[in-house]
Design an enzyme around this catalytic site. Structure first.
Site, PDB file in Angstrom:
ATOM      1  N   LYS A 192       0.856  -1.196   0.000  1.00 64.14           N
ATOM      2  CA  LYS A 192       0.000   0.000   0.000  1.00 64.14           C
ATOM      3  C   LYS A 192       0.888   1.240   0.000  1.00 64.14           C
ATOM      4  O   LYS A 192       1.495   1.593   1.003  1.00 64.14           O
ATOM      5  CB  LYS A 192      -0.924   0.049   1.213  1.00 64.14           C
ATOM      6  N   GLY A 245       6.878   4.838   8.220  1.00 66.89           N
ATOM      7  CA  GLY A 245       6.030   6.022   8.348  1.00 66.89           C
ATOM      8  C   GLY A 245       6.218   6.635   9.724  1.00 66.89           C
ATOM      9  O   GLY A 245       7.232   6.403  10.384  1.00 66.89           O
ATOM     10  N   GLU A 268       9.567   1.112  10.785  1.00 71.61           N
ATOM     11  CA  GLU A 268      10.634   2.079  10.473  1.00 71.61           C
ATOM     12  C   GLU A 268      10.000   3.453  10.596  1.00 71.61           C
ATOM     13  O   GLU A 268       9.294   3.895   9.690  1.00 71.61           O
ATOM     14  CB  GLU A 268      11.123   1.879   9.030  1.00 71.61           C
ATOM     15  N   CYS A 303      13.484  10.846   6.944  1.00 68.73           N
ATOM     16  CA  CYS A 303      13.314  10.329   8.309  1.00 68.73           C
ATOM     17  C   CYS A 303      14.542  10.586   9.163  1.00 68.73           C
ATOM     18  O   CYS A 303      14.442  10.884  10.335  1.00 68.73           O
ATOM     19  CB  CYS A 303      12.998   8.842   8.260  1.00 68.73           C
ATOM     20  N   GLU A 402       9.085  15.799  15.242  1.00 72.61           N
ATOM     21  CA  GLU A 402       9.551  15.657  13.862  1.00 72.61           C
ATOM     22  C   GLU A 402       8.754  16.614  12.972  1.00 72.61           C
ATOM     23  O   GLU A 402       7.540  16.472  12.832  1.00 72.61           O
ATOM     24  CB  GLU A 402       9.352  14.220  13.398  1.00 72.61           C
TER      25      GLU A 402
END
Ligand code: NAD
Length: 500
Positions: A192, A245, A268, A303, A402
């Site tokens: 997905k 994500g 992750e 990331c 973040e």
């Protein structure tokens, strides 16, 4: 080759592109069962590129059933490593052959510069799949040292149906980090892609089929997280979710697994990576330049972005001046211009999220020393200039959360222990860096930093053979390297009694 194309050549190729916009299930492109679609928007212009099938429970269920049937038939799962290798090598070759088209799809879909998608995202995606293809017929199983009366064969078996849920910042590359090891080890997959960036995943589905990956082994279900993503996470016949994500959504997948079939989950997730520059760095200018690229590359949508510059007080002004000089040159431009090094934010939501954080930083009392504005608004696109805050306190939100945009928080320190303490003081632990010419200081700092990757005198370097993933709420499980195969396999011990 694509790298040599001019902006006009890229634009004319873009104008002639056809988009794959349906789900790919059991070897065929199909509309969502509901007939629903969603807009796929070019973040450089704000205009709709195409409308993509919005998959939900029924579509995910069809894809999982196709994946399970293929797995049970053994059309892929029971083929030898050497046979899978041959097909996956062809798959990688087809990605390379279609690199120009795939790079364009990536850039149009998520706003990154064409020079990055053509030189980084697509070639590294092909290289990743190739690496696992080449590895799979060289990995041995084990025999346990049980003693003479028995033999215990310890074998790694594919899990079955792998659900991969990936983000939009490196759409094809993050997917490839899952596809390579999951398919090489013999699993079937349902991928997905993020709703912001489904186009390359949909296009490579037919390249996978052309390469010889049997129907049902590789399926792609575009759609939203709360619908298609959740359906995959809660499906009773999915054996594993490989997720990349945010930490927030990662936690949902743990919940989905707990409330359904206890499927394996690997996560992750995000980061707030400290980039620690000591006064005795071998080359302060090089460190500052790397720090700038470490936050502005890919519009800061990385990331492991070095979003916290933790710099020794005595050299802070010098380092910051250089970081800002690089930032001033890195103004966002048209992603299809091969000279552009910084493109558009992925969507309007992300644009506002980043602008909101800039406002928060100012309100918290940090000093905005560069950027901070939306630019190129006349294009309809979502551009933000490189932004630097000085005088940040690590307790501020802009140091803890973040942002996922081109926003750097600068924090100063006086001694190395303090730098490590600040570096570790977030919920994340994805990556970190330390710059010093003192080997003992470098190794001690690397040891004491709680992060899955620590760079010494460089930033964001890597290789497919070296594992990538986080400590703490940056997740668990590793992408890349042979270790990634552990996520997609189950250990089976077959105990053979021999007797005296
Ligand atoms: P996200 O968590 O919002 O979405 C990631 C994926 O999860 C998408 O496919 C999305 O549709 C799906 N999703 C969203 N909500 C869901 C739900 N309720 N249930 C099921 N699925 C859901 O992340 P994003 O905004 O796409 O990507 C940015 C994040 O990804 C950042 O936090 C970044 O650090 C992280 N990231 C991590 C790595 C890594 O290797 N550690 C690499 C790239 C990106």
């Amino acid at each position: 080759m694509s790298a040599a194309l001019s902006i006009d050549a890229w634009k004319s190729q873009a104008a002639g592109l056809a988009y794959r916009n349906q789900a790919f299930i059991d070897g065929h492109y199909v509309a969502a069962a509901s007939g629903e679609t969603f807009d796929c928007i070019n973040p450089a212009t704000g205009k709709v590129l195409t409308r993509v099938a919005a998959c939900d429970n029924e579509d995910v269920d069809r894809a999982v059933r196709a994946a399970r049937a293929a797995f049970d038939k053994g059309v892929w799962s029971r083929r030898s490593g050497a046979e899978r290798k041959k097909v996956l090598l062809r798959f990688a070759e087809l990605i390379d052959e279609h690199a120009t088209e795939l790079a364009l799809l990536e850039t149009l879909d998520m706003g990154k510069p064409i020079r990055d998608s053509s030189k980084i995202d697509i070639p590294l995606s092909a290289a990743c799949i190739r690496w696992y293809a080449e590895a799979i017929d060289k990995v041995y199983d084990e025999i346990a040292p049980t003693g003479p009366e028995a033999i215990s064969l310890i074998r790694r078996e594919p899990l079955g149906v792998v659900g991969a849920v990936v983000p939009w910042n490196f759409p094809l590359l993050m997917a490839s980090w899952k596809i390579g090891p999951a398919l090489a080890t013999g699993n079937s997959m349902v991928l997905k892609p993020a709703e912001q960036s489904p186009l390359t995943a949909l296009r490579i589905a037919e390249l996978a089929a052309e390469a010889g990956i049997p129907a049902g082994v590789f399926n792609v279900v575009p759609g939203f997280g709360e619908t298609a993503g959740q359906a995959l996470g809660r499906h009773m016949d999915v054996d594993c979710i490989a997720f990349t994500g945010s930490a927030e959504v990662g936690k949902y997948f743990l919940k989905y697994a707990g409330e359904s079939n206890m499927k394996r989950v690997s996560l992750e997730c995000g980061g707030k990576s400290p980039n620690i520059i000591m006064a005795d760095a071998p080359d302060l200018d090089a460190a500052a330049t790397a720090a700038a690229w470490g936050i502005f590359f890919n519009q800061g949508e990385v990331c492991n972005a070095g979003s916290r510059l933790i710099v020794e007080e005595s050299v802070k002004d010098r380092v910051l001046e250089k970081v800002m000089a690089v930032g001033r040159k890195l103004q966002p431009g048209d992603p299809l211009d091969p000279k552009t090094a910084m493109g558009a934010m992925v969507d309007v939501t992300q644009l506002h999220r980043v602008l909101d954080y800039i406002e928060v930083g100012e309100k918290e009392g940090a000093k905005l020393v560069l950027g901070g504005q939306r630019v190129r608004g006349e294009t309809g696109g979502y551009y933000i200039e490189p932004t630097v805050f000085d005088q940040v306190d690590n307790r501020m939100r802009i140091a803890q959360e973040e942002i996922f945009g081109p926003v750097l928080a600068t924090i100063s320190f006086k001694d190395p222990d303090e730098a490590v303490k600040i570096g570790n003081d977030t919920i994340y632990g994805l990556a970190a860096a330390v710059w010093t010419r003192d080997i003992t200081k470098a190794l001690k700092t690397a040891r004491n930093l709680r992060a899955g990757v620590v760079w010494v005198n460089c930033f964001d370097n890597g290789h497919i053979s070296s594992p990538f993933g986080g400590f703490k709420q940056s997740g668990f499980g590793r992408d890349k390297s042979l270790h990634a195969m552990d996520k997609y396999t189950e250990l089976k011990a077959t105990w053979i009694h021999i007797g005296n």
